[in-house]
Design a protein around this motif. Structure first.
Motif, short mmCIF file in Angstrom:
data_model
loop_
_atom_site.label_atom_id
_atom_site.label_comp_id
_atom_site.label_asym_id
_atom_site.label_seq_id
_atom_site.Cartn_x
_atom_site.Cartn_y
_atom_site.Cartn_z
N ASP A 1 0.84 -1.21 0.00
CA ASP A 1 0.00 0.00 0.00
C ASP A 1 0.87 1.26 0.00
N THR A 2 1.90 1.24 0.85
CA THR A 2 2.82 2.38 0.89
C THR A 2 3.56 2.52 -0.43
N LEU A 3 3.94 1.40 -1.02
CA LEU A 3 4.64 1.44 -2.30
C LEU A 3 3.77 2.06 -3.39
N MET A 4 2.48 1.75 -3.37
CA MET A 4 1.56 2.33 -4.34
C MET A 4 1.41 3.84 -4.13
N ILE A 5 1.37 4.27 -2.87
CA ILE A 5 1.27 5.70 -2.58
C ILE A 5 2.51 6.43 -3.08
N ILE A 6 3.68 5.82 -2.82
CA ILE A 6 4.94 6.44 -3.25
C ILE A 6 5.00 6.53 -4.78
N PHE B 1 8.39 12.04 7.21
CA PHE B 1 7.17 12.79 7.56
C PHE B 1 5.98 11.87 7.80
N GLU B 2 6.24 10.60 8.09
CA GLU B 2 5.18 9.60 8.15
C GLU B 2 4.02 9.98 9.08
N LYS B 3 4.33 10.61 10.19
CA LYS B 3 3.29 10.95 11.17
C LYS B 3 2.83 12.39 11.08
N ASP B 4 3.34 13.10 10.11
CA ASP B 4 2.92 14.49 9.90
C ASP B 4 1.47 14.49 9.41
N PRO B 5 0.56 15.25 10.06
CA PRO B 5 -0.86 15.27 9.65
C PRO B 5 -1.05 15.65 8.18
N ARG B 6 -0.18 16.52 7.67
CA ARG B 6 -0.30 16.92 6.27
C ARG B 6 -0.06 15.74 5.33
N LEU B 7 0.95 14.93 5.67
CA LEU B 7 1.26 13.78 4.83
C LEU B 7 0.20 12.69 4.99
N VAL B 8 -0.32 12.52 6.19
CA VAL B 8 -1.38 11.54 6.42
C VAL B 8 -2.59 11.87 5.56
N ASP B 9 -2.96 13.16 5.54
CA ASP B 9 -4.10 13.59 4.72
C ASP B 9 -3.78 13.42 3.23
N LEU B 10 -2.56 13.71 2.84
CA LEU B 10 -2.16 13.58 1.44
C LEU B 10 -2.19 12.12 1.00
N ALA B 11 -1.76 11.23 1.89
CA ALA B 11 -1.78 9.80 1.58
C ALA B 11 -3.21 9.31 1.37
N GLN B 12 -4.15 9.82 2.18
CA GLN B 12 -5.55 9.43 2.02
C GLN B 12 -6.10 9.92 0.68
N ARG B 13 -5.71 11.12 0.28
CA ARG B 13 -6.16 11.65 -1.01
C ARG B 13 -5.59 10.84 -2.17
N ILE B 14 -4.35 10.40 -2.03
CA ILE B 14 -3.74 9.57 -3.07
C ILE B 14 -4.47 8.23 -3.18
N LYS B 15 -4.83 7.63 -2.03
CA LYS B 15 -5.58 6.38 -2.05
C LYS B 15 -6.93 6.57 -2.74
N ALA B 16 -7.59 7.69 -2.42
CA ALA B 16 -8.89 7.97 -3.05
C ALA B 16 -8.74 8.12 -4.56
N TYR B 17 -7.67 8.78 -4.97
CA TYR B 17 -7.41 8.96 -6.41
C TYR B 17 -7.17 7.60 -7.08
N ASN B 18 -6.38 6.73 -6.44
CA ASN B 18 -6.12 5.40 -7.00
C ASN B 18 -7.41 4.58 -7.10
N ASN B 19 -8.28 4.71 -6.09
CA ASN B 19 -9.55 3.99 -6.14
C ASN B 19 -10.44 4.51 -7.26
N THR B 20 -10.38 5.82 -7.51
CA THR B 20 -11.15 6.41 -8.61
C THR B 20 -10.64 5.89 -9.95
N LEU B 21 -9.33 5.78 -10.07
CA LEU B 21 -8.76 5.22 -11.30
C LEU B 21 -9.25 3.79 -11.53
#
Length: 596
Positions: free
Chosen positions: A301-306, A340-360
């Motif tokens: 999952d992390t690899l896909m986000i990266i 930055f794994e625990k940075d709230p900004r990156l956590v939110d960004l990771a969720q947006r990337i997951k949502a984008y991948n699910n939309t794809l």
């Protein structure tokens, strides 16, 4: 200079790799010392057969690989091992045997194993392993009698539950590896090189397994015996995009050599705690060296986000990157992600990337195809029609290859999937055992392909002979020799047909759902802007050598795609070789290269 056995194996691996992979890129080979003896530590070990071949065809030095002794018994692999002067390694797990009788727990001590009808004095010894389950192994401290063992560590709750009733067991004998180290020391003393996969067995995880200490012991032991010996440890990273798929891509990365410090050799020679400290220190240096040439994500999952973030980062997305640059950028993105794994900004960004991948996934698209939906009905329709015509034209030529090779394809899939299931059942580190797929696909193809084409040639010979053709045997033999080359060309045609087929999806979306395509492009653009801003503002914090202008001098992607096939052509062997690369042979710019 005549070709020797080593060169023959290297040549054979080069042919196999050229067929199996679309593209192989080597980086950092200039790091390899040309004089000193080297220990090449290679990771991740994603494929039992392909991995050594990738090192052979990319390494400027000759070497002897360390290989499981059981592999020497296989005809093809064993012949290659002997040609490479491989050093056999006896793996204890290969010698596992079923123990006589059954085990039961001791009521007074969890350090004691009792047996019923067992023969412990004949079958076990100190330092042997008693295997209750593939994840439960216990070392024998003392053989007390035929029916009683003392263990080095006490049985845990899971083990006690298993042997609550009478249970069967296996015995893995302890192996003295002193002869192995002697052979390795001899090779290093002679200035030769060895290759070792310090993770042990192959696996399909997204990060390296903990390294075994063998390479550190070999280097320190050899230098302790020979004070004049200067050994370099060279990390080699194998980065596959799809290691189990036919016609994928790979990058072999050589890292900076690790110099074995003299003080570590002195500590090793002292023995005891100092020896263990020296081994541990060199082991850590080797692990850090391998991390510098590999992409190690904690999970897929992390690899896909990266991977998605790297593609959406604008400076990189706008330029044509080589696959080795893609691997390096993935590695650097991963370092930043962990920082930055625990940075709230990156956590939110990771969720947006997951949502984008699910939309794809919902639209059935890849990220690289999103921008190609930005076409009007009038511009998309002609392109769609022309590609369908191309697809039909190429499929007509590619289908015979698919038909002729269908027995080979079916047999390869059946055997490789069976081996995959066996490997998964017998391993504790494999996730889906995809690491064995490519190995068995190649091995089966190497054996079955000549036989299949020979069978077709025999049928041709029988037909010609029956009809009194004068040169029936010669023509049949010529067809047998030519079939692999003809089928390879037809396979490339079929491959390009698949690439064209994949390119149709964004065109269909442009015509059938232009509003949905527009929303997806807006979603991608906004996410790309957010990722780019975050990386540019925080990259220097995580990476000391971060450079916002890193891609300024690289060629823009749109310029690369707009180059015509015959523009500025120079007639020279390298260019001729490039023309016949499968990416250029049919004058079609495939989408698959960007999807990687």
């Amino acid at each position: 200079m005549p070709m020797d056995a080593y060169d023959g194996v290297k040549f054979a691996f080069k042919i196999v790799s050229d067929v199996f992979f679309r593209e192989i890129k080597v980086s950092g080979a200039h790091h390899v010392p040309l004089e000193e003896p080297c220990i090449f530590i290679v990771a991740p070990h994603a494929n039992q057969f392909v991995d050594p071949g990738m090192v052979i065809i990319s390494n400027p030095r000759r070497f002897s690989p360390l290989m499981a002794q059981s592999s020497f018994k296989r005809k093809i692999i064993g012949a290659a091992a002997r040609a490479l002067k491989a050093i056999p390694v006896i793996r204890p797990q290969d010698l596992a045997t079923k123990g006589t009788g059954q085990l039961v727990a001791d009521k007074e001590s969890n350090f004691i194993l009792n047996g019923i009808d067992t023969k412990f004095t004949q079958e076990t010894g100190p330092r042997d392993l008693i295997v209750l389950h593939k994840t439960l192994k216990f070392e024998v401290a003392e053989v007390m009698s035929d029916t009683q063992l003392r263990l080095k560590v006490e049985l845990n709750e899971e083990a006690l539950q298993i042997i609550k009733d009478e249970t069967a067991y296996k015995i893995i004998p302890h192996i003295d590896q002193s002869k192995l180290y002697e052979k390795v020391h001899e090779r290093l003393d002679e200035g030769e090189c060895i290759v070792i996969f310090p993770e042990g067995g192959s696996h399909d995880r997204s990060e390296m397994l903990p390294l075994k200490a063998g390479f550190a012991i070999m280097a320190l032991g050899a230098m302790a015996e020979n004070k004049n010996l200067k050994i370099k440890i060279v990390p080699v990273g194998l980065n596959y995009f799809h290691p189990h798929r036919f016609r994928s891509r790979a990058v072999v990365s050589y890292g900076a050599p690790i110099t074995v410090a003299p003080e570590l050799v002195e500590k090793y020679a002292q023995g005891g705690a100092s020896k263990r400290e020296a081994i541990s220190k060199l082991l850590d240096e080797g692990y850090d060296g391998l991390r510098s040439v590999t992409v190690n994500a904690p999970n897929y999952d992390t690899l896909m986000i990266i991977a998605t973030a790297r593609r959406l980062y604008k400076p990189a997305a706008e330029h044509k990157l080589r696959i080795d640059q893609v691997v390096e950028l993935n590695r650097r993105f991963l370092l930043g992600y962990k920082y930055f794994e625990k940075d709230p900004r990156l956590v939110d960004l990771a969720q947006r990337i997951k949502a984008y991948n699910n939309t794809l996934k919902y639209f059935g698209l890849r990220d690289y195809q999103v921008s190609r939906t930005q076409t009007t009905m009038y511009s998309a329709a002609p392109v769609l029609v022309s590609r369908i015509i191309k697809l039909v034209f190429l499929a007509i030529f590619g289908f015979p290859a698919l038909l002729i090779n269908s027995p080979l394809i079916i047999l390869t899939l059946v055997i490789s999937q069976k081996k995959q299931e066996e490997a998964l059942a017998g391993s504790t580190v494999k996730i889906a055992a995809r690491d064995v797929l490519a190995t068995w696909k190649i091995l089966v193809a190497l054996v079955v392909m000549p036989l299949l084409y020979g069978f077709y040639s025999f049928l041709l010979f029988m037909y010609l002979w029956k009809h009194s053709f004068n040169h029936a045997f010669g023509l049949s033999l010529l067809v047998w020799a030519a079939l692999p080359f003809i089928q390879y060309i037809c396979g490339l045609v079929l491959e390009n047909s698949i690439d064209i087929y994949k390119s149709l999806r964004p065109l269909f979306l442009s015509l059938s759902n232009p509003d949905g395509a527009a929303e997806l492009r807006i979603m991608r653009e906004n996410l790309s802007d957010t990722i780019t801003t975050f990386v540019d503002e925080n990259g220097a914090t995580a990476l000391s050598d971060f450079d916002i202008h890193k891609f300024d001098n690289l060629e823009l992607k749109d310029q690369a795609e707009s180059r015509s096939f015959l523009k500025d052509v120079k007639i020279s062997p390298p260019n001729i070789q490039k023309w016949f690369d499968d990416r250029h042979l049919f004058n079609f710019n495939t989408d698959e290269s960007e999807s990687e």
